[in-house]
Scaffold this motif. Structure first.
Motif, PDB file in Angstrom:
ATOM      1  N   GLU A 112      52.033  -1.893  35.220  1.00  0.00           N
ATOM      2  CA  GLU A 112      53.152  -2.403  36.010  1.00  0.00           C
ATOM      3  C   GLU A 112      52.843  -3.035  37.208  1.00  0.00           C
ATOM      4  O   GLU A 112      53.615  -3.950  37.517  1.00  0.00           O
ATOM      5  N   ALA A 113      52.098  -2.407  37.845  1.00  0.00           N
ATOM      6  CA  ALA A 113      51.655  -3.010  39.469  1.00  0.00           C
ATOM      7  C   ALA A 113      51.099  -4.461  39.204  1.00  0.00           C
ATOM      8  O   ALA A 113      51.342  -5.242  39.875  1.00  0.00           O
ATOM      9  N   ALA A 114      50.284  -4.619  38.111  1.00  0.00           N
ATOM     10  CA  ALA A 114      49.862  -6.089  37.924  1.00  0.00           C
ATOM     11  C   ALA A 114      50.748  -7.096  37.652  1.00  0.00           C
ATOM     12  O   ALA A 114      50.658  -8.230  37.913  1.00  0.00           O
ATOM     13  N   LEU A 115      52.028  -6.410  37.239  1.00  0.00           N
ATOM     14  CA  LEU A 115      52.939  -7.451  36.839  1.00  0.00           C
ATOM     15  C   LEU A 115      54.151  -7.499  37.969  1.00  0.00           C
ATOM     16  O   LEU A 115      55.312  -8.253  37.835  1.00  0.00           O
ATOM     17  N   SER A 116      53.811  -6.840  39.081  1.00  0.00           N
ATOM     18  CA  SER A 116      54.684  -6.840  40.205  1.00  0.00           C
ATOM     19  C   SER A 116      55.336  -8.084  40.907  1.00  0.00           C
ATOM     20  O   SER A 116      56.170  -8.006  41.527  1.00  0.00           O
ATOM     21  N   LYS A 117      54.367  -9.196  40.599  1.00  0.00           N
ATOM     22  CA  LYS A 117      54.520 -10.318  41.477  1.00  0.00           C
ATOM     23  C   LYS A 117      54.978 -11.365  40.614  1.00  0.00           C
ATOM     24  O   LYS A 117      54.809 -12.753  41.003  1.00  0.00           O
ATOM     25  N   GLY A 118      55.306 -11.209  39.498  1.00  0.00           N
ATOM     26  CA  GLY A 118      55.664 -12.229  38.431  1.00  0.00           C
ATOM     27  C   GLY A 118      55.022 -12.577  37.151  1.00  0.00           C
ATOM     28  O   GLY A 118      55.274 -13.456  36.578  1.00  0.00           O
ATOM     29  N   GLY A 119      53.929 -11.935  36.678  1.00  0.00           N
ATOM     30  CA  GLY A 119      52.941 -12.225  35.686  1.00  0.00           C
ATOM     31  C   GLY A 119      53.941 -11.869  34.305  1.00  0.00           C
ATOM     32  O   GLY A 119      54.849 -11.090  34.555  1.00  0.00           O
ATOM     33  N   ASP A 120      53.537 -12.211  33.419  1.00  0.00           N
ATOM     34  CA  ASP A 120      54.145 -12.036  32.007  1.00  0.00           C
ATOM     35  C   ASP A 120      53.370 -11.388  31.039  1.00  0.00           C
ATOM     36  O   ASP A 120      53.951 -10.841  29.861  1.00  0.00           O
ATOM     37  N   PHE A 121      52.084 -10.982  31.294  1.00  0.00           N
ATOM     38  CA  PHE A 121      51.232 -10.151  30.667  1.00  0.00           C
ATOM     39  C   PHE A 121      50.266  -9.610  31.693  1.00  0.00           C
ATOM     40  O   PHE A 121      49.736 -10.031  32.579  1.00  0.00           O
ATOM     41  N   SER A 122      49.788  -8.260  30.962  1.00  0.00           N
ATOM     42  CA  SER A 122      48.859  -7.455  31.995  1.00  0.00           C
ATOM     43  C   SER A 122      47.981  -6.898  31.124  1.00  0.00           C
ATOM     44  O   SER A 122      48.352  -6.302  29.929  1.00  0.00           O
ATOM     45  N   GLU A 123      46.649  -6.549  31.390  1.00  0.00           N
ATOM     46  CA  GLU A 123      45.747  -5.902  30.628  1.00  0.00           C
ATOM     47  C   GLU A 123      44.594  -5.136  31.268  1.00  0.00           C
ATOM     48  O   GLU A 123      44.274  -5.570  32.480  1.00  0.00           O
ATOM     49  N   VAL A 124      44.371  -3.903  31.053  1.00  0.00           N
ATOM     50  CA  VAL A 124      43.204  -3.294  31.544  1.00  0.00           C
ATOM     51  C   VAL A 124      42.099  -2.994  30.656  1.00  0.00           C
ATOM     52  O   VAL A 124      42.283  -2.857  29.351  1.00  0.00           O
ATOM     53  N   PHE A 125      40.800  -3.197  30.823  1.00  0.00           N
ATOM     54  CA  PHE A 125      39.639  -3.316  30.116  1.00  0.00           C
ATOM     55  C   PHE A 125      38.689  -1.951  30.761  1.00  0.00           C
ATOM     56  O   PHE A 125      38.267  -2.383  31.878  1.00  0.00           O
TER      57      PHE A 125
END
Length: 462
Positions: free
Chosen positions: A12-25
């Protein structure tokens, strides 16, 4: 590895500035490396690498960062810093994470971490003894052993949540021969997506003996003539030439940017009818195989060229956006330090109907490349230059004397068109492939093939 609630917060934090997809590895990897030189253990290194990569998409913009700080505060800080690099876009939706289960392809009998070093060294010493005793001219034998246990967790904003454990084991053998005037080397490096049972069950008489035999054979070889000849390339690691000269050109890493001679050519005739080229990450226990790729997608059998017709590419999730295509379970990375992209797994030419004996007997003159060595290629053009580690002249349909110093020079797309014989003896060889997402275990493979003409660089004119 990390609580699911924390992973959700990071996405959720990764998308806080406008991204449409985030992922953790998330990766936790154990590695053991041993080196034996002259019968003595020269190096023994064991280590653990633990980290997390965070990736964000915004349309055709991709941001990647990684950290070894696994505290919730550290992970959120890394995600927010990456998010600030997004220049525009609307915040994407976070879907509830759903754990995915799958049936593992690979049977692992002995996890390497449970095996004491003494058993590993014992195998190396036996291989050393076999190679050293092959011929009195074998002056040096070097062995490298490696095993890895990689535990991964992949989660993304689309709700994917999947874990896997990968195990790789490999033994590399290099023999050096000398007649007091010159030296020649021979190499063999079998590997598998398997545990210590693979190492312990290796046919060391074959592998160590072959490494020594190659060195001795090349020690007495004539200089290779140069010119344009028909070239027979044997099976197994012979497939490296098309891995480099064609395989990389079929990865979306190149295709999506039109930096490949195969871009925008789906449906075109790119090879003779007898050529079918496949990348298959599902082969049980093969060195380049995976249960899932590094985006959490199940690997699959991708037919790239079928009966000479270009059918598809190897595509990762991000380049699928660029190409308006479907990802093919082909996304790979060396570790959490690398942004994943499309890469090969086990890539090979499918077997044909000719026997090796028929191929050789039907060749009036030319070069027989039994084992290929290293080389270089320009993925944008397909131009290549490869060394042959063991080669022979072919005369009147028979293998003649060994020659050394042979190199094969050409263009991958053009060479593909010149394949006029495909054998029935498919075999795979283990190797490491380097590209923008790091160094990865891959298999290259093919049956024996014949190419009607290749420029052969030698050490003397014919």
């Amino acid at each position: 590895m990390i609580k699911q609630s924390i992973i959700e917060n990071v996405l959720e934090a990764a998308l806080s500035k406008g991204g449409d997809f985030s992922e953790v590895f998330i990766e936790d990897k154990y590695v053991n490396r041993l080196e034996l030189q002259g019968g003595k253990l020269e190096k023994s290194i064991s280590g653990r690498d633990y980290g997390i990569g965070i990736r964000i998409f915004s349309g055709l913009q991709s941001i990647y960062t990684y950290t070894t700080d696994f505290s919730e505060e550290g992970l959120l800080l890394a995600a927010k810093r990456a998010a600030h690099a997004i220049k525009s876009g609307v915040n994407g939706t976070i879907h509830p994470l759903r754990k995915e289960l799958f049936q593992p392809i690979h049977q692992i009998e002995q996890m390497p971490q449970t095996v004491e070093h003494a058993r590993k060294v014992a195998v190396m010493r036996k291989a050393n003894e076999i190679a050293r005793n092959y011929d009195e001219r074998i002056r040096q034998v070097g062995l490298r052993y490696i095993d890895e246990e990689q535990h991964i967790l992949i989660a993304n904003s689309e709700g994917k949540f999947v874990e896997d454990t990968r195990v790789h084991s490999r033994l590399s053998i290099q023999a050096t021969a000398s007649d007091d005037i010159e030296m020649q080397t021979g190499f063999y490096g079998p590997g598998a997506h398997a545990g210590f049972e693979f190492i312990e069950n290796l046919d060391l008489e074959h592998y160590a003996g072959e490494a020594a035999r190659i060195a001795i054979t090349m020690l007495g070889a004539d200089e290779c003539p140069s010119g344009k000849f028909p070239v027979i390339i044997d099976n197994e690691f012979g497939g490296v030439i098309f891995h480099e000269a064609c395989g990389h050109g079929l990865e979306a890493t190149s295709v999506a940017k039109n930096n490949s001679v195969f871009a925008n050519r789906i449906g075109e005739k790119v090879a003779p009818d007898i050529v079918t080229y496949i990348d298959d990450g599902t082969l049980p226990n093969e060195w380049g195989s995976l249960n899932i790729d590094d985006e959490g997608e199940k690997t699959r059998k991708n037919v790239l060229i079928e009966n000479g017709i270009l059918k598809g590419y190897l595509i990762d999730k991000f380049n699928a956006r660029r190409m308006n295509a479907e990802a093919t379970g082909s996304s790979r990375r060396e570790s959490y330090r690398f942004n994943p992209t499309s890469r090969m797994t086990n890539t090979y030419i499918a077997p044909g109907t000719s026997t090796p004996e028929e191929i050789i007997a039907s060749t009036e003159s030319g070069l027989y490349a039994k084992y290929m060595g290293g080389g270089s290629v320009n993925p944008a053009t397909g131009d290549y230059n490869f060394a042959v580690s063991e080669a022979y002249l072919v005369k009147n349909g028979k293998i003649d004397r060994p020659v050394r110093g042979a190199t094969l020079i050409g263009n991958g797309a053009k060479t593909l068109q010149l394949v006029d014989k495909v054998g029935n003896n498919l075999a795979h060889g283990a190797g490491m492939c380097g590209s923008i997402s790091g160094s990865l275990p891959v298999n290259v493979g093919q049956p024996m093939i014949r190419i009607s003409e290749i420029t052969v660089g030698g050490t003397k004119g014919e």
